[in-house]
Scaffold this motif. Structure first.
Motif, mmCIF file in Angstrom:
data_model
loop_
_atom_site.group_PDB
_atom_site.id
_atom_site.type_symbol
_atom_site.label_atom_id
_atom_site.label_comp_id
_atom_site.label_asym_id
_atom_site.label_seq_id
_atom_site.Cartn_x
_atom_site.Cartn_y
_atom_site.Cartn_z
ATOM 1 N N GLY A 162 0.770 -1.237 0.000
ATOM 2 C CA GLY A 162 0.000 0.000 0.000
ATOM 3 C C GLY A 162 0.802 1.288 0.000
ATOM 4 N N THR A 163 2.121 1.206 -0.039
ATOM 5 C CA THR A 163 2.940 2.420 -0.002
ATOM 6 C C THR A 163 2.643 3.335 -1.195
ATOM 7 O OG1 THR A 163 4.740 1.204 1.068
ATOM 8 C CG2 THR A 163 5.323 3.304 0.026
ATOM 9 N N PRO A 164 2.291 4.616 -0.956
ATOM 10 C CA PRO A 164 2.139 5.558 -2.065
ATOM 11 C C PRO A 164 3.515 5.900 -2.625
ATOM 12 C CG PRO A 164 1.493 6.582 0.039
ATOM 13 C CD PRO A 164 1.977 5.206 0.335
ATOM 14 N N LEU A 165 3.671 5.805 -3.943
ATOM 15 C CA LEU A 165 4.986 5.965 -4.558
ATOM 16 C C LEU A 165 5.079 7.071 -5.608
ATOM 17 C CD1 LEU A 165 5.695 2.159 -5.054
ATOM 18 C CD2 LEU A 165 6.864 3.679 -3.440
ATOM 19 N N PHE A 166 4.037 7.248 -6.436
ATOM 20 C CA PHE A 166 4.163 8.110 -7.603
ATOM 21 C C PHE A 166 2.911 8.932 -7.864
ATOM 22 C CE2 PHE A 166 6.365 4.043 -8.447
ATOM 23 C CZ PHE A 166 7.663 4.502 -8.324
ATOM 24 N N TYR A 167 3.146 10.059 -8.511
ATOM 25 C CA TYR A 167 2.096 10.941 -9.023
ATOM 26 C C TYR A 167 2.422 11.149 -10.485
ATOM 27 C CZ TYR A 167 -0.407 15.404 -9.683
ATOM 28 O OH TYR A 167 -1.217 16.413 -10.122
ATOM 29 N N ASP A 168 1.530 10.746 -11.363
ATOM 30 C CA ASP A 168 1.738 10.889 -12.802
ATOM 31 C C ASP A 168 0.665 11.809 -13.346
ATOM 32 O OD1 ASP A 168 2.241 10.666 -15.501
ATOM 33 O OD2 ASP A 168 1.550 8.590 -15.657
ATOM 34 N N GLY A 169 1.054 13.030 -13.683
ATOM 35 C CA GLY A 169 0.128 14.028 -14.197
ATOM 36 C C GLY A 169 0.093 14.088 -15.707
ATOM 37 N N SER A 170 0.401 12.979 -16.371
ATOM 38 C CA SER A 170 0.328 12.900 -17.840
ATOM 39 C C SER A 170 1.234 13.916 -18.514
ATOM 40 C CB SER A 170 -1.112 13.087 -18.317
ATOM 41 O OG SER A 170 -1.961 12.169 -17.699
ATOM 42 N N SER A 171 2.472 14.006 -18.052
ATOM 43 C CA SER A 171 3.426 14.927 -18.665
ATOM 44 C C SER A 171 4.723 14.174 -18.960
ATOM 45 C CB SER A 171 3.679 16.119 -17.735
ATOM 46 O OG SER A 171 4.303 15.694 -16.555
ATOM 47 N N ASP A 172 5.799 14.914 -19.179
ATOM 48 C CA ASP A 172 7.070 14.288 -19.531
ATOM 49 C C ASP A 172 7.852 13.799 -18.313
ATOM 50 O OD1 ASP A 172 7.779 16.747 -18.466
ATOM 51 O OD2 ASP A 172 9.278 17.190 -20.008
ATOM 52 N N HIS A 173 7.254 13.919 -17.126
ATOM 53 C CA HIS A 173 7.949 13.476 -15.924
ATOM 54 C C HIS A 173 7.008 12.718 -14.995
ATOM 55 C CE1 HIS A 173 6.102 17.163 -14.396
ATOM 56 N NE2 HIS A 173 6.193 16.607 -13.202
ATOM 57 N N ILE A 174 7.611 12.011 -14.074
ATOM 58 C CA ILE A 174 6.870 11.330 -13.023
ATOM 59 C C ILE A 174 7.303 11.951 -11.697
ATOM 60 C CG2 ILE A 174 8.600 9.471 -12.874
ATOM 61 C CD1 ILE A 174 6.219 7.600 -12.105
ATOM 62 N N SER A 175 6.366 12.137 -10.808
ATOM 63 C CA SER A 175 6.703 12.645 -9.482
ATOM 64 C C SER A 175 6.805 11.478 -8.515
ATOM 65 C CB SER A 175 5.639 13.641 -8.994
ATOM 66 O OG SER A 175 5.686 14.813 -9.767
ATOM 67 N N ILE A 176 7.837 11.516 -7.709
ATOM 68 C CA ILE A 176 8.151 10.462 -6.746
ATOM 69 C C ILE A 176 7.806 10.970 -5.353
ATOM 70 C CG2 ILE A 176 10.078 9.183 -5.717
ATOM 71 C CD1 ILE A 176 11.547 9.615 -8.449
ATOM 72 N N THR A 177 7.227 10.118 -4.521
ATOM 73 C CA THR A 177 7.040 10.505 -3.124
ATOM 74 C C THR A 177 8.417 10.497 -2.473
ATOM 75 O OG1 THR A 177 6.561 8.221 -2.450
ATOM 76 C CG2 THR A 177 4.674 9.624 -2.985
ATOM 77 N N LEU A 178 8.816 11.621 -1.936
ATOM 78 C CA LEU A 178 10.189 11.771 -1.429
ATOM 79 C C LEU A 178 10.490 10.840 -0.261
ATOM 80 C CD1 LEU A 178 10.571 15.640 -1.761
ATOM 81 C CD2 LEU A 178 11.244 13.834 -3.379
ATOM 82 N N GLY A 179 9.479 10.470 0.511
ATOM 83 C CA GLY A 179 9.696 9.543 1.614
ATOM 84 C C GLY A 179 9.986 8.122 1.163
ATOM 85 N N SER A 180 9.707 7.810 -0.119
ATOM 86 C CA SER A 180 9.998 6.466 -0.625
ATOM 87 C C SER A 180 11.428 6.336 -1.132
ATOM 88 C CB SER A 180 9.009 6.077 -1.729
ATOM 89 O OG SER A 180 9.238 6.794 -2.927
ATOM 90 N N LEU A 181 12.179 7.424 -1.166
ATOM 91 C CA LEU A 181 13.595 7.355 -1.540
ATOM 92 C C LEU A 181 14.377 6.587 -0.479
ATOM 93 C CD1 LEU A 181 14.082 11.063 -2.622
ATOM 94 C CD2 LEU A 181 14.225 9.071 -4.140
ATOM 95 N N ASP A 182 15.399 5.856 -0.908
ATOM 96 C CA ASP A 182 16.243 5.137 0.059
ATOM 97 C C ASP A 182 16.942 6.109 0.999
ATOM 98 O OD1 ASP A 182 15.551 2.649 -0.929
ATOM 99 O OD2 ASP A 182 17.298 2.523 -2.262
ATOM 100 N N ASP A 183 17.280 7.278 0.502
ATOM 101 C CA ASP A 183 17.895 8.302 1.343
ATOM 102 C C ASP A 183 17.126 9.610 1.184
ATOM 103 O OD1 ASP A 183 19.465 9.862 2.952
ATOM 104 O OD2 ASP A 183 21.337 9.432 1.903
#
Length: 161
Positions: free
Chosen positions: A78-99
């Motif tokens: 259930g971890t929230p990971l990404f936000y995809d707004g239909s553009s040229d990039h993907i947004s990452i949830t910063l808390g899911s980064l290893d660091d």
């Protein structure tokens, strides 16, 4: 583009990713949709171009949260990971980064939905008696099913007989 490599993933390790280069527009979003998606008061996000992003283990499930936005999460934990707004990039949830310390938010968005007492959180009392002791931390570490904060060849590890 810089040579920065950011890795991350979900709590259980079923979904892992790698982003190359700088994570742009690191911010805290206070919109109600992000609050609901994160189950929190805000969602920290930062973007990377799709061409600089790859899944390295598994793939997320997606929820179409609006006409133009889909949100990626781990179907297993259930971890929230990404936000995809239909553009040229993907947004990452910063808390899911290893660091997550490596990417500091630089601004906030959607302040109209920011909880009114958010700025007071740093002034909450600290109850040190509720902190885990080193022995408790070691006991949790021995039995955790949480993926470590680095890439692994396989996950979960094989059970020892």
């Amino acid at each position: 583009m810089t040579d920065q490599i950011h890795t991350g993933g979900c709590q259980c390790g079923a979904v892992r990713y790698r982003a190359t280069g700088e994570i742009g527009f690191p911010h805290l979003c206070h919109c109600r949709m992000c609050q609901k998606a994160a189950g929190n008061y805000f969602m920290p996000l930062g973007g990377v171009k799709w061409e600089d992003f790859a899944f390295t283990r598994g793939e997320p499930a997606w929820f179409q949260s609006s006409e133009t936005v889909r949100r990626g999460f781990c179907e297993k934990c259930g971890t929230p990971l990404f936000y995809d707004g239909s553009s040229d990039h993907i947004s990452i949830t910063l808390g899911s980064l290893d660091d997550p310390q490596n990417v500091k938010p630089q601004l906030q968005t959607n302040l109209a939905r920011k909880v009114s007492w958010f700025g007071e959180l740093d002034h909450l009392q600290h109850d040190a008696e509720m902190d885990m002791t080193p022995d408790q931390e070691r006991a949790v570490a021995k039995s955790t099913r949480q993926h470590p904060d680095h890439d692994t060849d396989a996950w979960p590890p094989e059970e020892k007989p």
